[in-house]
Design a protein around this motif. Structure first.
Motif, PDB file in Angstrom:
ATOM      1  N   GLU A 260     106.226  29.213  60.079  1.00  0.00           N
ATOM      2  CA  GLU A 260     106.197  30.628  59.690  1.00  0.00           C
ATOM      3  C   GLU A 260     104.803  31.008  59.178  1.00  0.00           C
ATOM      4  O   GLU A 260     104.281  32.089  59.478  1.00  0.00           O
ATOM      5  CB  GLU A 260     107.242  30.885  58.608  1.00  0.00           C
ATOM      6  N   SER A 261     104.195  30.103  58.425  1.00  0.00           N
ATOM      7  CA  SER A 261     102.853  30.355  57.884  1.00  0.00           C
ATOM      8  C   SER A 261     101.817  30.440  59.004  1.00  0.00           C
ATOM      9  O   SER A 261     100.901  31.269  58.961  1.00  0.00           O
ATOM     10  CB  SER A 261     102.465  29.252  56.893  1.00  0.00           C
ATOM     11  N   ILE A 262     101.943  29.585  59.994  1.00  0.00           N
ATOM     12  CA  ILE A 262     101.034  29.624  61.146  1.00  0.00           C
ATOM     13  C   ILE A 262     101.159  30.964  61.865  1.00  0.00           C
ATOM     14  O   ILE A 262     100.148  31.581  62.237  1.00  0.00           O
ATOM     15  CB  ILE A 262     101.336  28.456  62.119  1.00  0.00           C
ATOM     16  N   ASN A 263     102.378  31.418  62.035  1.00  0.00           N
ATOM     17  CA  ASN A 263     102.603  32.706  62.689  1.00  0.00           C
ATOM     18  C   ASN A 263     101.996  33.852  61.876  1.00  0.00           C
ATOM     19  O   ASN A 263     101.399  34.788  62.428  1.00  0.00           O
ATOM     20  CB  ASN A 263     104.105  32.931  62.883  1.00  0.00           C
ATOM     21  N   THR A 264     102.141  33.780  60.551  1.00  0.00           N
ATOM     22  CA  THR A 264     101.552  34.817  59.675  1.00  0.00           C
ATOM     23  C   THR A 264     100.034  34.830  59.800  1.00  0.00           C
ATOM     24  O   THR A 264      99.412  35.898  59.865  1.00  0.00           O
ATOM     25  CB  THR A 264     101.949  34.559  58.208  1.00  0.00           C
ATOM     26  N   LEU A 265      99.439  33.646  59.823  1.00  0.00           N
ATOM     27  CA  LEU A 265      97.984  33.556  59.943  1.00  0.00           C
ATOM     28  C   LEU A 265      97.512  34.220  61.238  1.00  0.00           C
ATOM     29  O   LEU A 265      96.510  34.939  61.259  1.00  0.00           O
ATOM     30  CB  LEU A 265      97.547  32.088  59.912  1.00  0.00           C
ATOM     31  N   LYS A 266      98.258  33.992  62.311  1.00  0.00           N
ATOM     32  CA  LYS A 266      97.855  34.530  63.609  1.00  0.00           C
ATOM     33  C   LYS A 266      98.121  36.028  63.733  1.00  0.00           C
ATOM     34  O   LYS A 266      97.290  36.770  64.273  1.00  0.00           O
ATOM     35  CB  LYS A 266      98.606  33.800  64.728  1.00  0.00           C
ATOM     36  N   THR A 267      99.272  36.459  63.244  1.00  0.00           N
ATOM     37  CA  THR A 267      99.675  37.859  63.478  1.00  0.00           C
ATOM     38  C   THR A 267      99.167  38.814  62.409  1.00  0.00           C
ATOM     39  O   THR A 267      98.580  39.848  62.719  1.00  0.00           O
ATOM     40  CB  THR A 267     101.206  37.954  63.571  1.00  0.00           C
ATOM     41  N   LYS A 268      99.367  38.478  61.146  1.00  0.00           N
ATOM     42  CA  LYS A 268      98.944  39.380  60.072  1.00  0.00           C
ATOM     43  C   LYS A 268      97.428  39.358  59.880  1.00  0.00           C
ATOM     44  O   LYS A 268      96.793  40.417  59.744  1.00  0.00           O
ATOM     45  CB  LYS A 268      99.628  39.002  58.759  1.00  0.00           C
ATOM     46  N   PHE A 269      96.854  38.141  59.900  1.00  0.00           N
ATOM     47  CA  PHE A 269      95.428  38.024  59.594  1.00  0.00           C
ATOM     48  C   PHE A 269      94.554  37.858  60.840  1.00  0.00           C
ATOM     49  O   PHE A 269      93.327  37.740  60.720  1.00  0.00           O
ATOM     50  CB  PHE A 269      95.204  36.857  58.628  1.00  0.00           C
ATOM     51  N   LYS A 270      95.204  37.831  62.002  1.00  0.00           N
ATOM     52  CA  LYS A 270      94.478  37.764  63.283  1.00  0.00           C
ATOM     53  C   LYS A 270      93.492  36.595  63.320  1.00  0.00           C
ATOM     54  O   LYS A 270      92.406  36.680  63.902  1.00  0.00           O
ATOM     55  CB  LYS A 270      93.702  39.071  63.536  1.00  0.00           C
ATOM     56  N   ASP A 271      93.869  35.497  62.691  1.00  0.00           N
ATOM     57  CA  ASP A 271      92.998  34.326  62.630  1.00  0.00           C
ATOM     58  C   ASP A 271      93.531  33.253  63.572  1.00  0.00           C
ATOM     59  O   ASP A 271      94.564  32.636  63.311  1.00  0.00           O
ATOM     60  CB  ASP A 271      92.928  33.783  61.198  1.00  0.00           C
ATOM     61  N   HIS A 272      92.828  33.066  64.684  1.00  0.00           N
ATOM     62  CA  HIS A 272      93.210  32.043  65.654  1.00  0.00           C
ATOM     63  C   HIS A 272      92.185  30.907  65.682  1.00  0.00           C
ATOM     64  O   HIS A 272      92.199  30.094  66.607  1.00  0.00           O
ATOM     65  CB  HIS A 272      93.322  32.660  67.056  1.00  0.00           C
ATOM     66  N   SER A 273      91.307  30.865  64.680  1.00  0.00           N
ATOM     67  CA  SER A 273      90.252  29.852  64.673  1.00  0.00           C
ATOM     68  C   SER A 273      90.841  28.462  64.445  1.00  0.00           C
ATOM     69  O   SER A 273      91.787  28.289  63.676  1.00  0.00           O
ATOM     70  CB  SER A 273      89.224  30.154  63.584  1.00  0.00           C
TER      71      SER A 273
END
Length: 613
Positions: A260-273
């Protein structure tokens, strides 16, 4: 416009055509957020192998990476492509094949300026060229001038030409280097810069000001900015940082929570690094390995910076670490340990990998430990003996080798190995002398022969420790300090003048630190009524002081450790003592001289006894 064009032309000439070889953008205008093609023209006469690759370094204040891109033959030589983050301003490139660094431009690397569309952008890019040098030296191992005093001069020259850079974050890098030169904090200059950041009134500048105020204890100013930033940028960098800190502090990271945290990082914070995601996936890998679910662990390998290291760490924990400690799930430990070695070999086949040998030594040693505990002595010996032949065994590795040697070779061969190690002026682990004496007694050999080897080993040990201290510190005199303990009382190193003192640097997030504490408690108890003092220096905690105090107090109380903990809240003592990693112990003698610096609590007692004589 004409002036800017001339600047760009001169910059291009300087960075491309002054070099023996050349690397430059195929299309002069850099495309932000897209893949760009670069041309590489090798130096005249240099043969480039078919499997060669470009190693592309970029670095800025929040990220750095080295990306790999294969070279393709082209009309002018070779081409490669790369997509770098939008914040990147320069790249530094070296060329490698499978066996070596093929071209590093005389150990200087090839610098390519990306953003040069106007004078302002060019100034920032040239500042980034100075900033990237640290990573060029430490990551790509290039021979570039990275001395603070010279960096300061370069920044000051740049500021004269581009005065607006004093409002850019590069000015903070300049102040940091200037502090290193002057050996003092530049509080007024730094706070003045923070004030300029506040006036710029954008997210990045406000966050920079916030960190400066936090660092100087200006809590009211920091809180005001934090409130403003979180309100204006609910999905911004500060909120992301808080999200990541919350993840780090979460007491029960289940598989569902991490995903869930990985998904939040990608979707909310747009961080795919990969740098950000690797941290989360690293936690996920630990969960999968704790469940012995190797297939799931394998499925996330592409998202980990160094999956082979993840497997090795997990295997080492399962092995029990030391030879005496019992291991668990040894069959699974062997499987993932072998996986670490296999992945390492795969990476070696992809590109030149200068860290290969040191990593192989570590992973093979782990595997041999596990094989030994499984009773597979001959296979374990094969791995350890191959490391011995290339001098690839550290102290723990030598202990393991000795234990394996006893299982597969004669007592005479074990004796010969130990004596050869001592005669070679190597520093033997303590168990070597214990075992050598046992052999002398078992074979009814004169003990004065053993005593000669012991005397030589002791001299080698002392000489190696003294050399390490001088190389690390320049001189052996311990630096005094004053820190608060758990009760808020000030503790000075000088309070313990005339005593043997052990400084143990640690942090609550450091697993190996905590793993060393039971042994440290044994030492504290053993020397309680003698002229020995232990100071457990908590450092590198990156949290508010009251939160750190609470966490440390709870941990020490829960574990019932009898430790005198002091707080290096500003990370000044850890810097003074040149600490590169934790846990690290420093032994200080009765005369105030540093006798040892490193991680060796297994032999710490012997060194203390030696000083107490």
């Amino acid at each position: 416009m004409k002036k800017i064009t001339i600047l760009l032309f001169l910059s291009l000439i300087n960075n491309v055509f002054s070099q023996n070889g050349k690397i430059y953008l195929k299309i002069p205008k850099f495309k932000t957020g897209a893949e760009n093609t670069y041309v590489y023209e090798p130096p005249t006469g240099l043969v480039i192998e078919n499997n060669s690759k470009a190693n592309i370094l970029y670095a800025f204040d929040t990220d750095y990476s080295v990306d790999i891109s294969p070279l393709k033959k082209s009309e002018k030589g070779y081409e490669f492509t790369a997509k770098v983050p939008d914040s990147a301003r320069t790249i530094l490139v070296v060329i490698s094949d499978l066996q070596k660094i093929a071209d590093n431009n005389n150990n200087k690397g090839y610098i390519v300026h990306l953003k040069t569309q106007n004078e302002s952008e060019l100034g920032k890019t040239l500042a980034n060229e100075i900033f990237i040098r640290y990573y060029a030296v430490n990551v790509l191992k290039l021979d570039l001038d990275n001395k603070p005093e010279n960096l300061v001069l370069e920044y000051e020259t740049l500021f004269k030409k581009y005065p607006d850079l004093k409002n850019d974050k590069s000015y903070l890098s300049y102040l940091y280097n200037l502090e290193n030169v002057k050996k003092t904090k530049l509080k007024d200059e730094t706070i003045a810069f923070a004030t300029r950041c506040v006036k710029k009134n954008n997210e990045n500048s406000l966050v920079t000001a916030y960190h400066i105020y936090e660092n100087y204890g200006m809590q009211t100013d920091a809180a005001k900015i934090k409130k403003e930033v979180l309100k204006r940028y609910p999905n911004g960098e500060m909120q992301k940082t808080m999200f990541i800190q919350g993840f780090m502090n979460h007491p029960n990271k289940s598989e569902a929570y991490v995903l869930e945290s990985i998904n939040t990082l990608k979707t909310k914070f747009k961080d795919h690094s990969k740098r950000s995601l690797s941290f989360f996936y690293g936690n996920l890998a630990q969960i999968y390995l704790s469940k012995k679910d190797l297939e799931k662990a394998k499925s996330i390998e592409p998202y980990l910076y160094n999956p082979s290291n993840t497997y090795n760490d997990a295997a080492w924990v399962l092995s029990g670490g030391s030879l005496k400690a019992p291991g668990k799930d040894l069959d699974f430990a062997a499987t993932i340990s072998k996986r670490s070695l296999d992945l390492l070999e795969e990476k070696k086949k992809e590109n030149f990998y200068p860290e290969y040998q040191s990593l192989y030594n570590m992973y093979a040693d782990t595997y041999a430990h596990i094989l030994y505990k499984q009773g597979k002595y001959k296979e374990a010996f094969t791995y350890q003996d191959s490391l011995r032949k290339i001098d690839g065994l550290d102290s723990n590795g030598k202990e393991c080798y000795l234990a394996i040697l006893e299982k597969v070779k004669s007592q005479g061969e074990v004796k010969e190995y130990i004596e050869n190690e001592i005669n070679s002026n190597n520093v033997p682990p303590a168990i070597f002398l214990t075992k050598l004496k046992e052999i002398y007694v078992a074979q009814n050999l004169p003990l004065d022969g053993y005593e000669k080897f012991k005397e030589k080993a002791d001299k080698s040990n002392k000489a190696a420790r003294a050399k390490n201290v001088l190389e690390t510190f320049g001189n052996a005199t311990a630096t005094d300090f004053a820190l608060k303990n758990l009760d808020g009382k000030e503790v000075k190193l000088s309070d313990y003048k005339g005593k043997v003192v052990v400084l143990d640097f640690w942090a609550t997030w450091c697993g190996p630190c905590k793993a060393s504490f039971p042994k440290m408690q044994e030492l504290v108890t053993q020397y309680k009524d003698k002229d020995v003092a232990f100071l457990f220096i908590n450092t590198w905690e990156n949290k508010k002081e009251d939160e750190v105090l609470k966490n440390v107090t709870n941990y020490i109380t829960e574990k019932k450790y009898d430790f005198n903990v002091v707080f290096d809240s500003k990370s000044e003592v850890v810097a003074d003592y040149k600490i590169k990693g934790i846990p690290t112990s420093i032994l200080i003698g009765k005369k105030g001289n540093i006798l040892f610096s490193g991680h060796a609590n297994g032999s710490l007692g012997e060194m203390i006894d030696e000083e107490l004589k």
